[in-house]
Design an enzyme around this catalytic site. Structure first.
Site, mmCIF file in Angstrom:
data_model
loop_
_atom_site.group_PDB
_atom_site.id
_atom_site.type_symbol
_atom_site.label_atom_id
_atom_site.label_comp_id
_atom_site.label_asym_id
_atom_site.label_seq_id
_atom_site.Cartn_x
_atom_site.Cartn_y
_atom_site.Cartn_z
ATOM 1 C CB ALA A 50 11.127 12.789 -16.160
ATOM 2 N NE ARG A 59 7.010 23.889 -6.850
ATOM 3 C CZ ARG A 59 6.402 24.633 -7.771
ATOM 4 N NH1 ARG A 59 5.601 25.614 -7.391
ATOM 5 N NH2 ARG A 59 6.573 24.391 -9.054
ATOM 6 C CD GLN A 89 13.940 14.623 -18.995
ATOM 7 O OE1 GLN A 89 12.841 14.530 -18.470
ATOM 8 N NE2 GLN A 89 14.377 15.744 -19.560
ATOM 9 C CG ASN A 128 -15.598 -12.420 8.024
ATOM 10 O OD1 ASN A 128 -15.507 -11.938 9.146
ATOM 11 N ND2 ASN A 128 -15.176 -11.780 6.957
ATOM 12 C CB THR A 182 -32.360 -12.134 21.060
ATOM 13 O OG1 THR A 182 -33.350 -11.647 20.159
ATOM 14 C CG2 THR A 182 -31.520 -10.980 21.564
#
Length: 457
Positions: free
Chosen positions: A12, A17, A77, A371, A408
């Site tokens: 909790a 920091r 809490q 794709n 190619t």
């Protein structure tokens, strides 16, 4: 261990920091949230139930833990009145009863289940409480664990310690186990008569001893109880985790050419005789079989790499990649959600996505599978022994048959039958002497332009 166990993970804290938009415990070590590392340790130490005391991002914290622990409850809490107050946020879980209670911290991801099991074993042997301690290089600032005759008699905060007690280097890690039968009675007996008006879990030691109960302490490695409160500490814990994982990999028979430059994820599986060159990053979900070679500067996530495969250098394997034995993904290639059968290879500067590649197929340099149509992903099938010429684009959905050849530079938009040759490009046109004419024309234009420039003198 045939004893029931409730683990309460304190998560909790605000974590100010960290300077983060999300809860501290959701930051990851080795690709896994810190809270999940702790929850897994609790599970592997035999916990039947896990309760998490939460503050900010409570739903996200619960969702993270639930990926590993089915029986998890969260307890908010709203006030921060000390560690005992935090544990009592889980009063409903404690009231259900159990043999053992473990109290853990969501920001100590290196805690080992073996250590927690040792703490539980102390309870099984008759201790009311077992405190986990460690020996830091510099104990200044830590509460000292004061022992006599194998019993823990006090946890002394440094400001309250005598000179002799401050010389003790056995310190409180905060992790604690205590008997579940009297847990609520002991917790409710903790007062807040101190400078901060808070309820401290360490007071349980004095309460148990006044009742004539046994209190023990066990020692953990200093590294495994390190807490994370800042990005600097997160990086330090990551470094410790990685160092231990690299050592294990090498002891298990994996060659790491430059261990410090290889980064594993929490679930990386890499077999003996795999070979990893420098600057390789494994994200979550990777398996590497024996004899595979991962060349330098490759990034791999969510991929299965078969025996004898060769990856990289500078390759990227994304989730869904499945490479069979003796496959190859060459330098500067990217593969995503694709299956390669044995002996298939993609050489360099290529992208293969959402594809099924047959055995011993060869995908030439610069080939891409197209794709994505802007809305949906589509599959490219490349048959056994097919040869894809360099700089080709395969526009999915499309099937290249077994033994087929693609010329190619082709842009293939239609299926190619087995054994066929497909050439999908403009026919070459050759104009005799035109090259010389263009060269002469360009030279004349350049000379004319230079003549018009003013003399710099």
């Amino acid at each position: 261990m045939a004893r029931s166990c409730l683990s309460i993970i304190l998560a909790a804290g605000e974590g100010t920091r960290m300077k983060s938009s999300k809860s501290k415990v959701l930051h990851a070590v080795a690709g896994l949230e810190m809270i999940r590392h702790v929850a897994r340790a609790a599970r592997d130490a035999g916990s039947d139930r896990v309760g998490v005391v939460v503050g900010r991002d409570g739903e996200a914290v619960e969702a993270a833990v639930r990926q590993d622990i089915a029986d998890v409850a969260t307890y908010p809490q709203t006030e921060r009145l000390g560690t005992a107050h935090a544990v009592l946020a889980a009063r409903a879980g404690l009231a259900e009863g159990c043999d053992d209670v473990l109290v853990l911290f969501g920001d100590t991801p290196l805690i080992r289940p073996q250590t927690l099991a040792r703490a539980r074993a102390a309870l099984a042997d008759g201790a009311e409480i077992c405190v986990v301690g460690f020996r830091p290089t510099n104990p200044t600032g830590y509460g000292r664990l004061i022992e006599a005759d194998s019993e823990l008699i006090a946890i002394r905060e440094e400001k309250d310690a005598s000179e002799a007690e401050r010389a003790v280097d056995f310190c409180n890690a905060g992790v604690m186990a205590f008997a579940g039968a009297r847990a609520l009675d002991m917790l409710d007996a903790i007062g807040n008569d101190n400078a901060k008006g808070e309820y401290y879990l360490t007071d349980l030691v004095e309460i148990a001893r006044r009742a004539g109960r046994s209190v023990k302490a066990i020692e953990a490695d200093a590294d495994e109880v390190l807490g994370v409160n800042s990005r600097l500490e997160l990086a330090a814990v990551e470094a410790l985790w990685q160092s231990a994982r690299r050592r294990k990999a090498m002891l298990d028979g994996v060659t790491l050419m430059d261990p410090a430059s290889v980064f594993f994820a929490h679930d990386t599986q890499i077999a003996a005789d795999a070979f990893v060159e420098p600057n390789v990053v494994f994200g979550p979900g990777v398996t590497v079989a024996a004899g595979a070679v991962i060349h330098a500067f490759s990034h791999i996530e969510g991929a299965a790499i078969g025996e004898g495969a060769s990856i990289g250098p500078f390759a990227r394997l994304r989730p869904g990649t499945r490479l069979a034995e003796n496959t190859k993904v060459g330098n500067f290639c990217e593969v995503k959600n694709a299956q390669f059968a044995a002996g298939a290879k993609v050489n360099h500067l290529s992208y293969v996505g959402d594809s099924i590649v047959g055995g011993k197929a060869n995908i030439g340099a610069g080939t891409i599978t197209c794709n994505y149509d802007g809305a949906l992903k589509h599959v490219t099938e490349i048959g056994d022994g097919a040869f894809i010429g360099s700089n080709s684009a395969l526009v999915a959905p499309v099937r290249i048959g077994h033994g087929a050849y693609i010329g190619t530079g082709s842009v293939v938009t239609e299926d190619v039958p087995d054994g066929a040759l497909a050439i999908a490009r403009g026919r070459q046109v050759t104009k005799p002497d035109r090259g010389r004419q263009i060269t002469e024309r360009n030279a004349a234009a350049k000379a004319k332009s230079a003549a018009k420039r003013p003399d710099p003198a």
